[in-house]
Each structure stands twice: as structure tokens, then as C-alpha cells.
Enzyme design. Structure first.
Site, PDB file in Angstrom:
ATOM      1  CG  ASN A  10      -1.718   1.268   1.358  1.00 17.29           C
ATOM      2  OD1 ASN A  10      -1.854   1.999   0.373  1.00 17.29           O
ATOM      3  ND2 ASN A  10      -2.239   1.535   2.538  1.00 17.29           N
ATOM      4  CD1 TRP A  11       4.009   1.291  -2.408  1.00 16.46           C
ATOM      5  CD2 TRP A  11       3.576   1.753  -4.557  1.00 16.46           C
ATOM      6  NE1 TRP A  11       4.770   0.430  -3.185  1.00 16.46           N
ATOM      7  CE2 TRP A  11       4.519   0.707  -4.502  1.00 16.46           C
ATOM      8  CE3 TRP A  11       3.159   2.208  -5.807  1.00 16.46           C
ATOM      9  CZ2 TRP A  11       5.042   0.112  -5.649  1.00 16.46           C
ATOM     10  CZ3 TRP A  11       3.673   1.620  -6.948  1.00 16.46           C
ATOM     11  CH2 TRP A  11       4.605   0.587  -6.862  1.00 16.46           C
ATOM     12  CE  LYS A  12       0.377   3.561   4.613  1.00 12.29           C
ATOM     13  NZ  LYS A  12       0.219   3.687   6.051  1.00 12.29           N
ATOM     14  CG  HIS A  97      -5.858   1.820   4.915  1.00  9.35           C
ATOM     15  ND1 HIS A  97      -5.365   2.827   5.715  1.00  9.35           N
ATOM     16  CD2 HIS A  97      -4.865   0.913   4.783  1.00  9.35           C
ATOM     17  CE1 HIS A  97      -4.103   2.528   6.045  1.00  9.35           C
ATOM     18  NE2 HIS A  97      -3.785   1.371   5.491  1.00  9.35           N
ATOM     19  CD  GLU A  99      -2.798   5.520   6.443  1.00 11.69           C
ATOM     20  OE1 GLU A  99      -2.806   5.606   5.207  1.00 11.69           O
ATOM     21  OE2 GLU A  99      -1.865   4.990   7.081  1.00 11.69           O
ATOM     22  CD  GLU A 169      -3.588  -2.601   7.435  1.00 16.85           C
ATOM     23  OE1 GLU A 169      -2.423  -2.762   7.086  1.00 16.85           O
ATOM     24  OE2 GLU A 169      -4.278  -1.645   7.070  1.00 16.85           O
ATOM     25  N   GLY A 175       2.115   2.449  10.725  1.00 16.50           N
ATOM     26  CA  GLY A 175       3.019   3.574  10.562  1.00 16.50           C
ATOM     27  C   GLY A 175       3.676   4.034  11.852  1.00 16.50           C
ATOM     28  CB  SER A 215       4.990  -1.350  12.184  1.00 13.10           C
ATOM     29  OG  SER A 215       4.507  -0.030  12.361  1.00 13.10           O
ATOM     30  N   GLY A 236       2.816  -0.962   4.378  1.00 16.04           N
ATOM     31  CA  GLY A 236       2.842   0.440   4.000  1.00 16.04           C
ATOM     32  C   GLY A 236       4.270   0.927   3.811  1.00 16.04           C
ATOM     33  N   GLY A 237       4.833   1.535   4.845  1.00 15.38           N
ATOM     34  CA  GLY A 237       6.152   2.173   4.753  1.00 15.38           C
ATOM     35  C   GLY A 237       7.237   1.294   4.134  1.00 15.38           C
TER      36      GLY A 237
HETATM   37  C1  PEP Z   1      -0.808   0.148   5.869  1.00 18.03           C
HETATM   38  O1  PEP Z   1      -0.754   1.219   5.278  1.00 18.03           O
HETATM   39  O2  PEP Z   1      -1.763  -0.605   5.664  1.00 18.03           O
HETATM   40  C2  PEP Z   1       0.245  -0.185   6.818  1.00 18.03           C
HETATM   41  C3  PEP Z   1       0.156  -1.310   7.463  1.00 18.03           C
HETATM   42  O3  PEP Z   1       1.257   0.732   6.966  1.00 18.03           O
HETATM   43  P1  PEP Z   1       2.668   0.467   7.717  1.00 18.03           P
HETATM   44  O4  PEP Z   1       3.204  -0.837   7.164  1.00 18.03           O
HETATM   45  O5  PEP Z   1       3.510   1.625   7.349  1.00 18.03           O
HETATM   46  O6  PEP Z   1       2.395   0.347   9.177  1.00 18.03           O
END
Ligand code: PEP
Length: 258
Positions: A10-12, A97, A99, A169, A175, A215, A236-237
């Protein structure tokens, strides 16, 4: 038959089209190093969907969108329909999601409409669920996740639910650098599968994939992926660089935990 692992990036709101295509092309060259029982999905911002689909044409990797709107067409400025997502070549779409739930005010009822629209268009929805820190501290995590599932799947027939993926999640892990312990993740994945079994029956519950997200990085991926209950990771990150995302996907080859 074990469920294939699903590793999704997930590049957001990151990467221009050219950056997304460069990533996809570099990853493509390394896909043979990803275990065969692992599906890889890249989820760019809307503009990147079609170019990344083209960059991955014929490769063993798929593309998703980060969101959709539930109406088919009309006066909904700024929104993108399920048919548009599908037409751009995406197979997957994130729904609910954290966010969007917590940053953009999406309610459980809105998430349900988006899930229905995704399923109606033949997209594989990745339905994100998870509790906040205060909900976990209050011992409410299972209650919250079961409520999110119950509302999202209101009126959904078992055969329609089968293709959907659940991403557990915990909001406090996204994040933040703070990952759920594999034990906590496994416990919630078991609770989710038990809920799916009660709602859709054992055959469909067994077929549905449940990812963990929050994370994840190349150092903790193998431990998470070695658990039978964890069918993949939503990243994500650590998905923004090819090397770290590839390291996570390669960890799908980790030996099962005892
Ligand atoms: C996500 O965006 O779904 C996510 C899990 O982000 P991160 O891996 O950065 O915590």
C-alpha cells in the site's frame, strides 16, 4: 490445500507515475525469487494503476487501488467508481483502510457500501479492520473487529464473500513502528476466522485469506508469515523500496512455526 500468502504494497499518497513504473519494472525482474505460493500485489495511487498494470503485464504480480466510491457514476466530484478501478486493470481494492476510517471519517456503513460495490464489479476487496489503542487497552479489540466485519458483510451471500480478503490492521500499529506480536496477531486472526465460520460456514471461512498489517518490515515478516493463521501481509512504509518489499515477499518462504 494451504491458502496462498498475499503480500500487498500500500503506497498510500506516495510515488509519481514514473516512480511507480520504475518500482514495478525493478520488482518484476526479481519476482522469480518470490515463493510460488505467494501472490504479490502493488497498490499505487489511482493515477499509477494503469501504468503499473502495463509494467507488470504477463508477470506473476497484480495491481490494486486504494479506495473506490460505491455509486456507479454521476455527480460525485473527485470520486472513482468500482467499474473505473476495474477498467484501469486493477484486480484488488482496499476497502476501509484505517487512514480512511479514522482520517477521512469513513463509517462502518460507508465501508459496507464500498465493499458491496467492489464485489459487484468483480474486484477482490481487501477489507481492513482493526482496533485503536484505547479500544485494545479497554479489552474491546475483538468486539470492535467483529462489529466492523458484521456491518461490512451485512446482506452479503457466502459465495460473494469468498473472494474477499480481510486485513487485520491494529490502528496503533500502522506507521508507528510498533508491530503486534505474532501471538496477538494470531489470536485475532483466529477470532476473525471463527467469526467468518459462524457467518459463512466452514468451507468459505477456510478459503478466505486474512492478512496482517502494521509496521511490517523485512526483519519481522518471516516470523509473522510462518504462522498458519497469517495468510499474508499488507505493507505500508516498508513497501516503498523494492529491496525491503522484496525481502518481505521472499519471507513467505519461511518454514511454518511449530
Ligand atoms: C498500511 O498502510 O496498511 C500499513 C500497514 O502501513 P505500515 O506498514 O507503514 O504500518
Amino acid at each position: 490445500m494451504p491458502r496462498p500468502k498475499l503480500i500487498a504494497a500500500n503506497w498510500k499518497m506516495n510515488k509519481t507515475i514514473s516512480e511507480a513504473v520504475a518500482f514495478a519494472s525493478e520488482l518484476r525482474a526479481s519476482l522469480p525469487s518470490v515463493p510460488a505460493h505467494c501472490d504479490v500485489v502493488l497498490i499505487p495511487a489511482f493515477f499509477g494503476v494503469r501504468p503499473v498494470v502495463d509494467a507488470l503485464a504477463g508477470a506473476r504480480a497484480w495491481v490494486g487501488a486504494q479506495d473506490l466510491y460505491w455509486e456507479k457514476s454521476g455527480a460525485f466530484t473527485g470520486e472513482v467508481s468500482a467499474d473505473m478501478v476495474k477498467d484501469a486493470g486493477a484486480m484488488y481494492v482496499l476497502v476501509g483502510h484505517s487512514e480512511r476510517r479514522h482520517g477521512m471519517g469513513e463509517t462502518d456503513a460507508v465501508v459496507a457500501k464500498k465493499l458491496a460495490a467492489a464485489m459487484g464489479a468483480g474486484l477482490t476487496a481487501i477489507l481492513c479492520v482493526g482496533e485503536t489503542l484505547s479500544e485494545r487497552e479497554g479489552g474491546l479489540e475483538a468486539h470492535v473487529v467483529e462489529r466492523q466485519l458484521a456491518v461490512a458483510f451485512t446482506g452479503v451471500a457466502p459465495d460473494d464473500a469468498r473472494a474477499s480478503v480481510i486485513a487485520y490492521e491494529p490502528v496503533w500499529a500502522i506507521g508507528t513502528g510498533r508491530t503486534a506480536s505474532p501471538g496477538d496477531a494470531v489470536a485475532m486472526h483466529r477470532a476473525i476466522r471463527a467469526w467468518l465460520q459462524g457467518r459463512f460456514g466452514p468451507v468459505i471461512a477456510k478459503a478466505m485469506r486474512i492478512q496482517y498489517g502494521g509496521s511490517v518490515n523485512p526483519a519481522n515478516a518471516a516470523d509473522l508469515l510462518s504462522r498458519d493463521e497469517i495468510d499474508g501481509l499488507l505493507v505500508g512504509g516498508a513497501s516503498l523500496e523494492v529491496a525491503s518489499f522484496l525481502g518481505i515477499a521472499q519471507a513467505a518462504g519461511a518454514a511454518p512455526a511449530d
